[in-house]
Design a protein around this motif. Structure first.
Motif, short mmCIF file in Angstrom:
data_model
loop_
_atom_site.label_atom_id
_atom_site.label_comp_id
_atom_site.label_asym_id
_atom_site.label_seq_id
_atom_site.Cartn_x
_atom_site.Cartn_y
_atom_site.Cartn_z
N ARG A 155 65.27 49.80 19.31
CA ARG A 155 65.08 48.97 20.52
C ARG A 155 63.74 48.05 19.79
N PRO A 156 63.12 48.40 19.42
CA PRO A 156 62.22 47.43 19.32
C PRO A 156 62.50 46.89 17.87
N LEU A 157 62.95 46.75 17.01
CA LEU A 157 63.55 46.49 16.16
C LEU A 157 64.47 44.97 16.68
N LYS A 158 65.10 44.93 17.43
CA LYS A 158 66.21 44.51 18.26
C LYS A 158 65.27 42.84 18.80
N ARG A 159 64.06 43.97 18.99
CA ARG A 159 63.63 42.59 20.21
C ARG A 159 62.77 41.84 19.17
N LEU A 160 62.02 42.38 17.77
CA LEU A 160 61.46 41.76 17.11
C LEU A 160 62.53 40.52 16.57
N ALA A 161 63.41 40.69 15.76
CA ALA A 161 64.81 40.34 15.73
C ALA A 161 64.96 39.56 16.25
N ARG A 162 64.49 39.02 17.41
CA ARG A 162 65.30 38.58 18.30
C ARG A 162 64.27 37.10 18.93
N ALA A 163 62.10 37.98 18.83
CA ALA A 163 61.51 37.45 19.05
C ALA A 163 61.41 36.19 17.64
N ALA A 164 61.90 36.32 16.90
CA ALA A 164 61.80 35.91 15.10
C ALA A 164 62.90 34.80 15.16
N GLY B 205 55.77 49.31 20.21
CA GLY B 205 56.85 50.94 20.39
C GLY B 205 57.53 51.38 19.07
N GLY B 206 58.30 52.42 19.15
CA GLY B 206 58.44 53.16 18.42
C GLY B 206 57.96 54.29 17.46
N GLY B 207 58.45 53.84 15.91
CA GLY B 207 57.32 55.04 15.34
C GLY B 207 56.24 53.95 14.64
N SER B 208 55.92 54.64 13.89
CA SER B 208 54.33 53.26 13.40
C SER B 208 54.64 52.95 12.83
N ARG C 230 53.05 44.41 15.26
CA ARG C 230 51.49 43.67 14.86
C ARG C 230 51.66 43.09 14.26
N ALA C 231 52.40 43.06 12.35
CA ALA C 231 52.23 41.67 11.75
C ALA C 231 52.41 40.70 12.25
N PHE C 232 54.23 40.60 12.96
CA PHE C 232 54.62 40.01 13.28
C PHE C 232 53.84 39.07 14.94
#
Length: 487
Positions: free
Chosen positions: A236-245, A260-263, A270-272
């Motif tokens: 789920r955090p990766l999908k949010r990251l993809a939409r934000a990108a 959110g999610g794993g480390s 954070r890098a994004f």
């Protein structure tokens, strides 16, 4: 030799799920099936080995019981043997069915399987050991329907239930019956029929029990369920990251993402966020820089033009004016490039059919443009930017090719617009060069040479591409590809 390998990989890729969740579930299912298959094979092999040992022990015990019965009948006087048999039948519930016949009964016997062969070998060994090597006997397995009893050859169903059914039937399974016929004397054969004890009555090798198969299915389903929930929670955090990108690439104002999610996912988030801040700061500074350049250059250019007018030498005036025109052209081109590619718009669904109708309406009337196909669904993007992108492609086609044919190829994966003109095309070595700023193939054409570059930059900001292809029949094909985001 290397041709079939990429083709096989592409075929495999078409069958593989595209999402991380689907691939994780497929991989987990394959691993579970492989592990369960190996463990089941080992378990079945050990089970069959232990069952074979138990079958040998049960057959040996049954053989000893039968030899004891044979020894008992041999010890009885000949006249008492039929009387003892009648008493046993009247009592019922005997372990074996025993009779005395004057000849061995001929019955169709079953083919020997591995387990039947093991039982026959055990009986041969025990009977020869306990009754003597010279003892004449036969050991066979017979179907209950083919079983014959007494000299008359009666069937099992024709006897009173107290005589044989308690010892020889196990309805509705009807397992094979072990029949041993032993010669006691001339015209005197002892007939013994029995079933093997449980759980070896059927004598067939069984596969995985239903309970074991149910356990495998249950554990596999639970494992897939928990792994699916875990992967869904982690992705789920990766999908949010993809939409934000994607929104960031379109120039939208993206708020900082919550970790959110794993480390590893938290570190990527954070890098994004850090990259988003730097890009936003860079765009702001660039906008301010070009605004300052626009403001600062207009004044000296205007002042220089006034001073040129004061010159008495007409040749010098023409030279200075030419240099000032070139300088003003460069400034305006740079500012227009920044203005057209750095458009701050909100992302919204765009009716591309309406956009194309509006842009092609002036040319459709005089027949200079033909339009084929329609967009299937609205496209999420920047309305003004895409209008300028498509408008530049159409203007270039009319400018260099006089006539153009537009073809729309839309699908769930992306929107494609092909613009075919009837112009001279572009030299193959300059197909990429024409996207650079201020590059024009014809010096007689007006403009800044920025149209294709601006169109490609707008396409890139939407995750798409603009490509060129010289047609065999003449003319140039410009293809605009815009992918549709997969939710």
């Amino acid at each position: 030799m290397s041709g079939p390998v990429p083709e096989a990989r592409s075929r495999l890729g078409r069958w593989l799920p595209r999402s991380l969740l689907g691939r994780m579930l497929l991989l987990t299912l394959l691993v579970v099936l492989l592990a369960q298959s190996l463990s089941s094979l080992i378990w079945v092999a050990q089970l069959r080995a232990s069952q074979l040992q138990g079958l040998q022990a049960s057959a040996r015990s049954l053989a000893h019981s039968m030899t004891a019965s044979v020894s008992y009948f041999r010890s009885l006087p000949v006249a008492y043997r039929p009387m003892v048999l009648d008493q046993l039948r009247s009592m019922g519930g005997t372990r074996f069915f025993v009779s005395l016949n004057d000849r061995p009964l001929d019955m169709p016997h079953l083919a020997l399987t591995a387990r039947k062969q093991t039982v026959v070998e055990v009986f041969d060994e025990v009977l020869h050991e306990r009754l003597g090597q010279q003892m004449d006997f036969t050991v066979e397995f017979v179907k209950p329907q083919e079983l014959r009893i007494f000299n008359s050859g009666l069937k099992l169903d024709e006897l009173p239930r107290s005589w044989a059914h308690y010892a020889l039937t196990l309805e509705p399974l009807n397992p094979p019956v072990l029949v041993i016929q032993i010669r006691l004397a001339e015209h005197e054969w002892l007939y013994i029929a029995s079933l093997l004890p449980e759980p070896y009555t059927g004598l067939e090798e069984q596969g995985l029990p239903r309970q074991q198969i149910g356990f495998i299915v249950l554990t596999t389903a639970l494992l897939l369920l928990f792994i699916g929930l875990l992967v869904h929670w982690q992705t789920r955090p990766l999908k949010r990251l993809a939409r934000a990108a994607r929104d960031l690439s379109l120039g939208a104002d993206v708020p900082p993402l919550a970790g959110g999610g794993g480390s590893e996912v938290v570190e990527v988030t954070r890098a994004f966020n850090s990259m988003r801040e730097r890009i936003s700061r860079y765009l702001t500074e660039r906008s301010q820089l070009f605004s300052a350049i626009s403001h600062d250059l207009r004044t000296p250019i205007t002042r220089l033009r006034l001073r040129v007018e004061l010159l008495e030498d007409e040749h010098a005036q023409r030279t200075f004016n030419r240099d000032l025109d070139e300088l003003e052209l460069l400034v305006k081109g740079a500012l227009q490039c920044v203005k057209d590619t750095d458009i701050h718009e909100n992302i919204e669904p765009i009716d591309l059919n309406q956009v194309l109708e509006m842009l092609t309406e002036p040319y459709l009337r005089d027949g200079r443009i033909t339009l084929e196909g329609r967009a299937l669904a609205p496209y999420p993007g920047k309305s003004l930017a895409l209008r300028r992108c498509i408008g530049n492609l159409i203007d270039n086609a009319i400018k260099y090719g006089e006539r153009a044919h537009l073809r729309i190829l839309d699908s769930a994966s992306g929107f494609v617009l092909q613009v075919d003109d009837q112009g001279p095309g572009v030299p193959q070595q300059r197909l990429e060069q024409v996207f650079e700023p201020h590059v024009r193939l014809s010096a007689q054409q007006q403009g800044y040479g920025l149209g294709l570059g601006i169109a490609r930059n707008i396409a890139h900001s939407h995750g798409g591409e603009v490509s060129l292809l010289n047609l065999r029949q003449g003319g140039l094909r410009v293809t605009l590809s815009l992918p549709r985001s997969a939710e």
